[in-house]
Motif scaffolding. Structure first.
Motif, PDB file in Angstrom:
ATOM      1  N   TYR A 274       0.800  -1.212   0.035  1.00 55.69           N
ATOM      2  CA  TYR A 274      -0.047   0.023  -0.131  1.00 55.69           C
ATOM      3  C   TYR A 274       0.781   1.389  -0.098  1.00 55.69           C
ATOM      4  O   TYR A 274       0.644   2.097  -0.589  1.00 55.69           O
ATOM      5  CB  TYR A 274      -0.730  -0.105   1.305  1.00 55.69           C
TER       6      TYR A 274
ATOM      7  N   HIS B  80       2.743   1.405  -3.354  1.00 60.26           N
ATOM      8  CA  HIS B  80       1.765   1.398  -4.764  1.00 60.26           C
ATOM      9  C   HIS B  80       0.605   2.231  -4.631  1.00 60.26           C
ATOM     10  O   HIS B  80       0.128   3.006  -5.756  1.00 60.26           O
ATOM     11  CB  HIS B  80       1.257   0.165  -5.132  1.00 60.26           C
ATOM     12  N   CYS B  81      -0.015   2.693  -3.402  1.00 58.41           N
ATOM     13  CA  CYS B  81      -0.984   3.158  -3.289  1.00 58.41           C
ATOM     14  C   CYS B  81      -1.022   4.682  -2.735  1.00 58.41           C
ATOM     15  O   CYS B  81      -2.065   5.566  -2.992  1.00 58.41           O
ATOM     16  CB  CYS B  81      -2.105   2.722  -2.430  1.00 58.41           C
ATOM     17  N   SER B  82      -0.147   4.816  -1.751  1.00 54.89           N
ATOM     18  CA  SER B  82      -0.107   6.177  -0.992  1.00 54.89           C
ATOM     19  C   SER B  82       0.259   7.472  -1.763  1.00 54.89           C
ATOM     20  O   SER B  82       0.362   8.485  -1.433  1.00 54.89           O
ATOM     21  CB  SER B  82       1.011   5.864  -0.038  1.00 54.89           C
TER      22      SER B  82
ATOM     23  N   HIS C   7      -3.442   7.859  -2.535  1.00 54.82           N
ATOM     24  CA  HIS C   7      -4.506   7.646  -1.297  1.00 54.82           C
ATOM     25  C   HIS C   7      -3.969   7.877  -0.074  1.00 54.82           C
ATOM     26  O   HIS C   7      -2.342   7.575   0.064  1.00 54.82           O
ATOM     27  CB  HIS C   7      -5.211   6.369  -1.284  1.00 54.82           C
TER      28      HIS C   7
ATOM     29  N   HIS D 186      -8.893   5.593   2.809  1.00 55.45           N
ATOM     30  CA  HIS D 186      -9.347   4.423   2.534  1.00 55.45           C
ATOM     31  C   HIS D 186      -9.756   3.872   4.153  1.00 55.45           C
ATOM     32  O   HIS D 186     -10.232   2.659   3.808  1.00 55.45           O
ATOM     33  CB  HIS D 186      -8.194   3.679   2.157  1.00 55.45           C
TER      34      HIS D 186
ATOM     35  N   LEU E   9      -8.635  -3.832  -7.914  1.00 52.02           N
ATOM     36  CA  LEU E   9      -7.363  -3.717  -8.164  1.00 52.02           C
ATOM     37  C   LEU E   9      -6.660  -4.375  -9.404  1.00 52.02           C
ATOM     38  O   LEU E   9      -5.700  -3.967  -9.858  1.00 52.02           O
ATOM     39  CB  LEU E   9      -6.478  -4.187  -6.814  1.00 52.02           C
TER      40      LEU E   9
ATOM     41  N   TYR F  92      -4.699   2.735 -12.432  1.00 51.62           N
ATOM     42  CA  TYR F  92      -3.695   1.997 -12.164  1.00 51.62           C
ATOM     43  C   TYR F  92      -4.199   0.440 -11.550  1.00 51.62           C
ATOM     44  O   TYR F  92      -5.260   0.397 -11.204  1.00 51.62           O
ATOM     45  CB  TYR F  92      -3.019   2.596 -10.659  1.00 51.62           C
TER      46      TYR F  92
END
Length: 137
Positions: free
Chosen positions: A39, A42-44, A47, A58, A94, A108
């Motif tokens: 997370y 790849h996501c921060s 998000h 989230h 995802l 993404y």
């Protein structure tokens, strides 16, 4: 002390199957810690747990309806979707957001199935915070 009796062929097969099954389960088990690291990696960028960025916060996402946060500007497609974020729908999202909700704004994907499993396991730990008592009055 007497030596142990050798296992019968049936017992040997049963032990081998049990060992393979146990190893398989350990190898495919979801890892919340690994999911947290994925997370962050790849996501921060878009998000966070508690603050909106380019994407919504989230915390509490598992069990929430897609596009439901009032203080985030979702795409019309996401806001109109009737999707409930479950572990299964999050993994599908995802895997390919556009296939799940055509016209949404996220471009993404997490290509690896294990990565998706682990990120979703991590997201499932992010429970909603209780509403402060003063705010409910």
């Amino acid at each position: 002390m007497p030596l142990p009796r050798p296992l019968s062929p049936v017992c040997r097969v049963a032990v081998a199957v049990a060992l393979v099954w146990a190893a398989h389960g350990a190898a495919t088990a979801q890892s919340v810690e690994r999911g947290a690291a994925l997370y962050a990696a790849h996501c921060s960028g878009c998000h966070s747990i508690d603050q909106h960025g380019d994407g919504p916060a989230h915390r509490g996402v598992v069990g929430r309806r897609a596009g439901a946060l009032k203080d985030f500007d979702y795409s019309p497609a996401l806001r109109a979707s009737k999707i409930l974020w479950t572990r299964a729908t999050l993994k599908a999202w995802l895997s390919d957001p556009e296939a799940l909700i055509p016209g949404q704004g996220m471009d993404y994907r997490l290509e690896d199935a294990r990565d998706r499993e682990d990120v979703v396991a991590y997201l499932a730990t992010l429970k909603r915070l209780p509403v402060p008592e003063a705010a409910t009055r």
